[in-house]
Design a protein around this motif. Sequence first.
Motif, mmCIF file in Angstrom:
data_model
loop_
_atom_site.group_PDB
_atom_site.id
_atom_site.type_symbol
_atom_site.label_atom_id
_atom_site.label_comp_id
_atom_site.label_asym_id
_atom_site.label_seq_id
_atom_site.Cartn_x
_atom_site.Cartn_y
_atom_site.Cartn_z
ATOM 1 N N TYR A 34 0.917 -1.181 0.043
ATOM 2 C CA TYR A 34 0.117 0.007 -0.041
ATOM 3 C C TYR A 34 0.997 1.415 -0.108
ATOM 4 O O TYR A 34 0.470 2.288 0.291
ATOM 5 N N PRO A 40 -3.073 -0.087 6.391
ATOM 6 C CA PRO A 40 -4.241 -0.422 7.401
ATOM 7 C C PRO A 40 -4.278 0.688 8.604
ATOM 8 O O PRO A 40 -5.295 0.451 9.263
ATOM 9 N N SER B 142 -15.610 2.289 -6.816
ATOM 10 C CA SER B 142 -14.887 2.718 -5.530
ATOM 11 C C SER B 142 -15.134 4.217 -5.034
ATOM 12 O O SER B 142 -15.597 4.600 -4.091
ATOM 13 N N ASP B 183 -8.026 -5.987 9.299
ATOM 14 C CA ASP B 183 -8.349 -5.057 8.080
ATOM 15 C C ASP B 183 -8.756 -5.688 6.957
ATOM 16 O O ASP B 183 -7.817 -6.744 6.644
ATOM 17 N N PRO B 184 -9.897 -5.426 6.377
ATOM 18 C CA PRO B 184 -10.396 -6.564 5.131
ATOM 19 C C PRO B 184 -9.715 -6.500 4.018
ATOM 20 O O PRO B 184 -9.468 -7.436 3.380
ATOM 21 N N LEU B 185 -8.563 -5.486 3.868
ATOM 22 C CA LEU B 185 -7.806 -5.511 2.700
ATOM 23 C C LEU B 185 -6.476 -6.019 2.720
ATOM 24 O O LEU B 185 -6.048 -6.512 1.990
ATOM 25 N N SER B 186 -5.776 -5.797 4.111
ATOM 26 C CA SER B 186 -4.320 -6.301 4.121
ATOM 27 C C SER B 186 -4.539 -7.481 5.169
ATOM 28 O O SER B 186 -3.201 -8.221 5.151
ATOM 29 N N SER B 446 -12.982 1.080 3.179
ATOM 30 C CA SER B 446 -12.535 0.308 2.343
ATOM 31 C C SER B 446 -12.598 0.793 0.896
ATOM 32 O O SER B 446 -11.726 0.562 -0.044
ATOM 33 N N GLU B 447 -13.748 1.592 0.584
ATOM 34 C CA GLU B 447 -13.976 2.021 -0.951
ATOM 35 C C GLU B 447 -12.930 3.233 -1.181
ATOM 36 O O GLU B 447 -12.351 3.369 -2.054
ATOM 37 N N ARG B 449 -9.862 3.116 0.120
ATOM 38 C CA ARG B 449 -8.675 2.540 -0.180
ATOM 39 C C ARG B 449 -8.613 2.119 -1.545
ATOM 40 O O ARG B 449 -7.531 2.038 -2.314
ATOM 41 N N ARG B 450 -9.728 1.414 -1.676
ATOM 42 C CA ARG B 450 -9.709 0.633 -2.944
ATOM 43 C C ARG B 450 -9.563 1.674 -4.333
ATOM 44 O O ARG B 450 -9.038 1.423 -5.260
ATOM 45 N N GLN B 453 -6.333 2.698 -4.549
ATOM 46 C CA GLN B 453 -5.408 1.594 -5.299
ATOM 47 C C GLN B 453 -5.669 1.692 -6.793
ATOM 48 O O GLN B 453 -4.643 1.529 -7.504
#
Lengths: 179, 500
Positions: A34, A40, B142, B183-186, B446-447, B449-450, B453
């Motif tokens: 990231y 996070p 997102s 954390d749902p993404l990492s 989450s949105e 960060r998405r 990304q």
Amino acid sequence: MFVIFYNYALSLLTILFSTFFLFIAYQLPEGRSYATTLGPKDWPIIVLFLMLFMGVCLLIKTILTQKKADDTKKEEEVSSNESVETELIENEAVYKNKHWWILASLVIYTYIMGFVGFTLANAFFVTIVILIFGIKRKINAAIIGVTSTVVFVAMFGTLLNIPLPRGIAFFRELSFLFY
Amino acid sequence: MLDGLMTGFLSVIEPFHLFILFLAVVIGFWGGALPGISGTMLVIILLPVTYTMDTTSAFLMLTGIYGATVFSGLITAILFRTPGTPEAVATVFDGYPMAQQGKAGQALGIGVLSSAAGGIFGTLVLIFLTPLLASVALEFSSPEFFALAFLGLTVVASLSGKNKIKGYIGVAFGLFIATIGMDPLSGTSRFDFNVSNLRTGVELIPVLIGLFALSEILKKSREDHTPKESIKKIKTKIFDSSILKQIGPTVGRSSLLGTFIGILPGIGATTASMLSYSESVRWSKKPERFGKGAPEGIAAPESANNAAAMGALVPLLALGIPGSATTAVILGAFVLHGLQPGPNLMNSNSELVYSIFVGVLFLNIMIILFAKPFISSFMVLMKIPYTILGPIIIVFCFIGTYAVRNSLFDVWIMLAFGLIGYFFEKAKFPMATVILGLVLGPIAESELRRALQMSGGDISVFFTRPISLSLLIIALLLLVGPMLKTPLKAMKTNNSSANS
């Protein structure tokens, strides 16, 4: 001084809470993939900074409100206004400590639930809390405690098949007789 | 389409299917009215019951329970300040004060009518505009979802009333609680202090029950419960012409907003009710009435959450994407029955899809028909003195919290939030803002960060997409607007005094 006291407490608690968790948030891993975006730890840091900022704002606002009241000698007026507020609340609150007793019963209820299971813990808990709430006849409290437990077990444990705590050892075996 | 609707209608009016639908409404009514039993939980509990049923009966039952629970959460929200389901949390704000003023029957009537109106509107949209609305939702990505969540968070300004700073603290507190766990993404663990129960995060239900139900019982325990007068029988007034005129525009607007939000994947009926409540405050000429028993304050969340519940079925049936937690469970039920929701389902199982459409339409009509006798039977609870009812509600709170994950840890969380809620109330803290942060936090994070990304860290992604930009501009205006109100008012007063 009722609201002012709570505002001071709230602002200080907010500042302490956000500072403590900011310290922890900075120790969270970056998350290598990231590097170009948010990791996070970044979102919690943003949120906690917002919280810290608002905590400071509330503290400043509370200090200014109190100072203003002091300077213009409106303190009497403010405290009388607030005492009206307090009075309104206190008028409703007849019993000063009942909520603490209920909370203590709930803590014990939740704690012993893991050992003795739902049936036994619930029958005792309901009986005791009904007594704390102020029912006069102890026998009535006990009857309601037992009856409500039977209804709860039948409704949730048997009919709706919602899992209820079973306790351990002997109590666990016993619970299988009911649900 | 008309052929499909006729087939669906003939299927639903089969005696066994009608019986199943009626049963679903009764189960949903009782389940949703009991605090702590959410629609999701009821659908999960009854899922095994449908294994042996034919697919039409199974999905009539599941969607029937789903729709009825969203409605019936309002009963305890109005009468006991305890939302039966999370979707009814915004109903508490004005429903409970109205009941306190002795207008419980009127409040319930407004809730029933608004729920049915919102549900019917959502169903009609579901039937006739599914392809169009699904295509709108499909265009969202997102950046748009983040912008939408951000717009939702600006509700805090209107939810906080005069306590704006406390409101922002509350929303930040809710947003923070939502970050606890993995954390749902990492997959990184955050703020769990190596407590395994915290790794999966803090559930919404224990926080909701603690803040809104337990804190109320703790507060009430300090009051005198000696019966002073007999409890009057509450007569639910569903059709009250004066009230109908008053709430009409709110119901229309909230139904539209609720359906739209329901269609967007991941944003459920709880968010819809919160947003539409906030919108009705903004649209109102007398916003100060809200929170003190305004009929529009009940109509807005109730029409929106029922419309959203129906709207959430659009992406599920048309695209195979669940719009909420309960529709995710229903998606699982489709798979268990050997079906895959999505565009192909309309062709391969059109009878089933149209039976569901007609079934949910019947459900909303049943809400109007059966709400009155159901509420009357529920009124028996009102005759029980609070010395008995209080402990019973505590046990409901306990079971409702425990059953979410079969976890006593969640009960401890509920107790902690009960205590926090008790003190928050004393400090005049707007508690709904905590829930707002908790509900919208995961979506916003989450949105965001998405989206970043997607753009390789380029923040302009939010400002170069027209929908996202529009939503952010609206959010900013709504956030800054109330702050500018006071200086603008002062300027206006200065100007007028200078002129005179």
